[in-house]
Design a protein around this motif. Structure first.
Motif, short mmCIF file in Angstrom:
data_model
loop_
_atom_site.label_atom_id
_atom_site.label_comp_id
_atom_site.label_asym_id
_atom_site.label_seq_id
_atom_site.Cartn_x
_atom_site.Cartn_y
_atom_site.Cartn_z
N GLY A 89 -9.45 -8.25 -31.27
CA GLY A 89 -9.35 -6.83 -30.93
C GLY A 89 -8.70 -5.96 -31.99
N VAL A 90 -8.59 -6.47 -33.21
CA VAL A 90 -7.92 -5.72 -34.28
C VAL A 90 -8.70 -4.45 -34.63
CG1 VAL A 90 -7.24 -5.79 -36.71
CG2 VAL A 90 -6.74 -7.73 -35.21
N ALA A 91 -10.03 -4.55 -34.70
CA ALA A 91 -10.84 -3.38 -35.05
C ALA A 91 -10.67 -2.27 -34.01
CB ALA A 91 -12.31 -3.76 -35.15
N ALA A 92 -10.50 -2.64 -32.75
CA ALA A 92 -10.28 -1.64 -31.70
C ALA A 92 -8.97 -0.90 -31.91
CB ALA A 92 -10.30 -2.31 -30.33
N VAL A 93 -7.94 -1.63 -32.33
CA VAL A 93 -6.64 -1.01 -32.63
C VAL A 93 -6.78 -0.04 -33.80
CG1 VAL A 93 -4.29 -1.44 -33.45
CG2 VAL A 93 -5.29 -2.93 -31.70
N PHE A 94 -7.46 -0.49 -34.86
CA PHE A 94 -7.67 0.37 -36.03
C PHE A 94 -8.41 1.65 -35.63
CE2 PHE A 94 -7.81 -3.35 -39.32
CZ PHE A 94 -6.46 -3.59 -39.08
N HIS A 97 -6.24 4.12 -33.69
CA HIS A 97 -5.22 4.74 -34.54
C HIS A 97 -5.81 5.90 -35.35
CE1 HIS A 97 -1.39 4.86 -36.67
NE2 HIS A 97 -2.09 5.05 -37.77
N ILE A 98 -6.99 5.67 -35.93
CA ILE A 98 -7.63 6.73 -36.72
C ILE A 98 -8.02 7.91 -35.84
CG2 ILE A 98 -9.74 7.30 -37.99
CD1 ILE A 98 -7.83 5.96 -39.80
N LEU A 99 -8.59 7.62 -34.67
CA LEU A 99 -9.03 8.69 -33.78
C LEU A 99 -7.86 9.52 -33.27
CD1 LEU A 99 -11.83 6.89 -31.71
CD2 LEU A 99 -12.09 8.41 -33.68
N LYS A 100 -6.74 8.86 -32.98
CA LYS A 100 -5.55 9.59 -32.52
C LYS A 100 -5.03 10.57 -33.57
CE LYS A 100 -3.70 6.11 -29.31
NZ LYS A 100 -2.64 5.07 -29.14
N SER A 101 -5.24 10.23 -34.83
CA SER A 101 -4.76 11.09 -35.91
C SER A 101 -5.77 12.18 -36.27
CB SER A 101 -4.45 10.24 -37.15
OG SER A 101 -5.65 9.71 -37.70
N GLY A 102 -6.87 12.23 -35.51
CA GLY A 102 -7.87 13.27 -35.76
C GLY A 102 -8.92 12.88 -36.78
N GLY A 103 -8.95 11.63 -37.17
CA GLY A 103 -9.93 11.17 -38.14
C GLY A 103 -11.23 10.70 -37.50
N SER A 104 -12.11 10.15 -38.32
CA SER A 104 -13.39 9.63 -37.86
C SER A 104 -13.51 8.15 -38.19
CB SER A 104 -14.55 10.38 -38.53
OG SER A 104 -14.61 11.71 -38.09
N VAL A 105 -14.26 7.45 -37.35
CA VAL A 105 -14.53 6.03 -37.58
C VAL A 105 -16.04 5.84 -37.67
CG1 VAL A 105 -14.26 3.68 -36.70
CG2 VAL A 105 -12.47 5.38 -36.29
N ILE A 106 -16.46 5.09 -38.66
CA ILE A 106 -17.88 4.75 -38.80
C ILE A 106 -18.01 3.25 -38.64
CG2 ILE A 106 -19.85 4.68 -40.35
CD1 ILE A 106 -18.81 7.29 -41.60
N GLY A 107 -18.83 2.83 -37.69
CA GLY A 107 -19.03 1.41 -37.42
C GLY A 107 -20.38 1.20 -36.76
N LEU A 158 -12.37 5.96 -41.48
CA LEU A 158 -12.32 4.49 -41.47
C LEU A 158 -13.76 3.99 -41.43
CD1 LEU A 158 -11.03 1.66 -41.03
CD2 LEU A 158 -10.94 2.21 -38.59
N TYR A 159 -14.16 3.23 -42.43
CA TYR A 159 -15.52 2.67 -42.47
C TYR A 159 -15.44 1.18 -42.24
CZ TYR A 159 -20.47 2.41 -43.68
OH TYR A 159 -21.84 2.24 -43.62
N ILE A 160 -16.06 0.71 -41.14
CA ILE A 160 -16.06 -0.70 -40.77
C ILE A 160 -17.49 -1.23 -40.87
CG2 ILE A 160 -15.49 -2.42 -39.01
CD1 ILE A 160 -13.66 -0.35 -37.71
N GLY A 161 -17.69 -2.30 -41.61
CA GLY A 161 -19.04 -2.86 -41.72
C GLY A 161 -19.04 -4.16 -42.48
N THR A 162 -20.23 -4.71 -42.65
CA THR A 162 -20.38 -5.90 -43.49
C THR A 162 -19.99 -5.53 -44.92
OG1 THR A 162 -22.70 -5.34 -43.87
CG2 THR A 162 -22.21 -6.88 -42.06
N PRO A 163 -19.61 -6.50 -45.74
CA PRO A 163 -19.19 -6.18 -47.10
C PRO A 163 -20.24 -5.40 -47.90
CG PRO A 163 -18.59 -8.43 -46.55
CD PRO A 163 -19.44 -7.94 -45.43
#
Length: 385
Positions: A89-94, A97-107, A158-163
């Motif tokens: 569940g580490v990615a969910a925590v990340f 955290h980004i969304l709470k700070s007003g940022g965007s997550v791409i996954g 925050l960009y989450i994906g395959t390498p």
């Protein structure tokens, strides 16, 4: 791509489509070849021969890999993360955290047609869409363009994906952004989206709306309709797609020579399953799934520290993580029947081509064995009555 011009060697193309995103003429589009793989195709009439596509392609570059600075065994302290996520569940925590700070997550998320796509979210209500492993290639779509737009507006991304997707995004951005954080997922390899599409259509017709491979039903492929009702569920070794994916039969050709499957990493943080950790002694006993978290840059270390109150983290030796996670050392090996599959696929389609290989026989035997076991159990129950 014209017949005599390739952006990079076909066998090295990861399908990241940084080339399509950077093209000023929109001259590059996605095509599917006879093997079912997505490849970039250049519209010769639109192309102005600027060379941007070749220069942005990560497969044409000498990439800057980073040595791992710290290695952790980790899991989220949130119970929902522990049960619903693929690993710890580490990615969910990340993401939170980004969304709470007003940022965007791409996954990666499945769209209503069960196509995995890299999507941008800025609303916590959408965060669950990114949860769970997508054992298929995730189409980059406009994710690189969206990442740049948000960064240029001053937002954190925050960009989450395959390498290979992370490398595509880094190359497209061209420069280091202070508020850009990259997280790559330790990758077994990706199967062409066409394969999963054909398989799901074959087993569920047009009713499929979402798919899961891990999470609550770990290592089961589960297909859901538009009302989130389960319409198909099979254990990994009893499903043609899941079995052939794990066995290295149906991955993209580039996956078998993947330059990202190595000890050094491409991103700020690397996450995945901490395979083999149950064979060692944790300082704090834990029965759930455990993530490996590799810190590769100072930016990654600073971000992880910001998230530490939501995580249990225990520092481990990197060699321990590499011992049981092959893709931190080398690419997945080709299954011996791969050439047979590639020869049959254009003629008879995905399920039939897999069924004709040794993987298909193994799945058939597993299903028959399962059915036999069920019959025996029923007979025993009847006798005991």
């Amino acid at each position: 791509m014209t017949e005599d011009h390739y952006i990079c060697e076909y066998s090295r193309c990861t399908g990241c489509f940084a080339c399509a995103s950077v093209c000023p003429q929109n001259a590059i589009h996605v095509s599917v070849n006879e093997s079912g793989c997505t490849v970039p195709v250049i519209d010769a009439e639109r192309c102005i021969s600027c060379g941007l596509c070749e220069r942005v392609c990560p497969s044409n570059k000498k990439l800057q890999f980073k040595d791992v600075q710290k290695c952790y065994a980790a899991w989220s302290l949130n119970e929902t993360d522990q049960t619903e996520s693929s690993s710890g569940g580490v990615a969910a925590v990340f993401t939170r955290h980004i969304l709470k700070s007003g940022g965007s997550v791409i996954g990666s998320a499945f769209d209503p047609s069960c196509m995995a796509r890299q999507i941008e979210i800025s609303d916590s209500g959408e965060a669950d869409r990114l949860r769970g492993s997508k054992y298929v290639q995730s189409y980059s779509d406009r994710s690189y363009i969206e990442a740049k737009r948000k960064l240029d507006e001053g937002a954190s991304v925050l960009y989450i994906g395959t390498p290979c997707l992370v490398a595509g995004c880094q190359s497209f951005l061209k420069k280091e952004y202070e508020k850009f954080l990259s997280v790559d997922i330790i990758c077994h390899g990706t199967a062409p989206a066409r394969y999963l599409e054909e398989h799901v259509l074959d087993i569920c017709k047009s009713k499929a709306h979402n798919i899961s491979f891990r999470g609550k039903n770990n290592y089961y492929i589960c297909v859901y309709d538009e009302h989130d009702q389960e319409i198909y569920k099979r254990k990994n070794d009893e499903d043609l797609y899941f079995s052939s994916f794990l066995a290295g039969l149906v991955l993209r050709e580039n996956c078998f020579q993947c330059k990202y499957a190595r000890p050094e990493r491409i991103s700020d943080i690397t996450i995945g399953d901490f395979w083999g950790i149950e064979k060692t002694t944790l300082k704090e006993p834990y029965e759930g799934r455990i993530s490996v978290v590799l810190v590769n840059t100072q930016k990654g270390a600073d971000f992880l520290k910001e998230c530490e109150q939501e995580l249990h983290m225990e520092e481990r030796q990197y060699d321990e993580a590499r011992k049981f996670n092959e893709q931190l050392n080398y690419p997945t090996e080709k299954h011996p029947d791969r050439e047979q599959f590639l020869k049959l696929y254009p003629q008879i389609g995905f399920d039939q081509a897999v069924a004709a290989t040794s993987i298909g026989k193994s799945v058939h035997d597993k299903i028959d064995s399962h059915k036999m076991t069920s019959r025996i159990k029923r007979r025993i129950k009847n006798i005991l009555k």
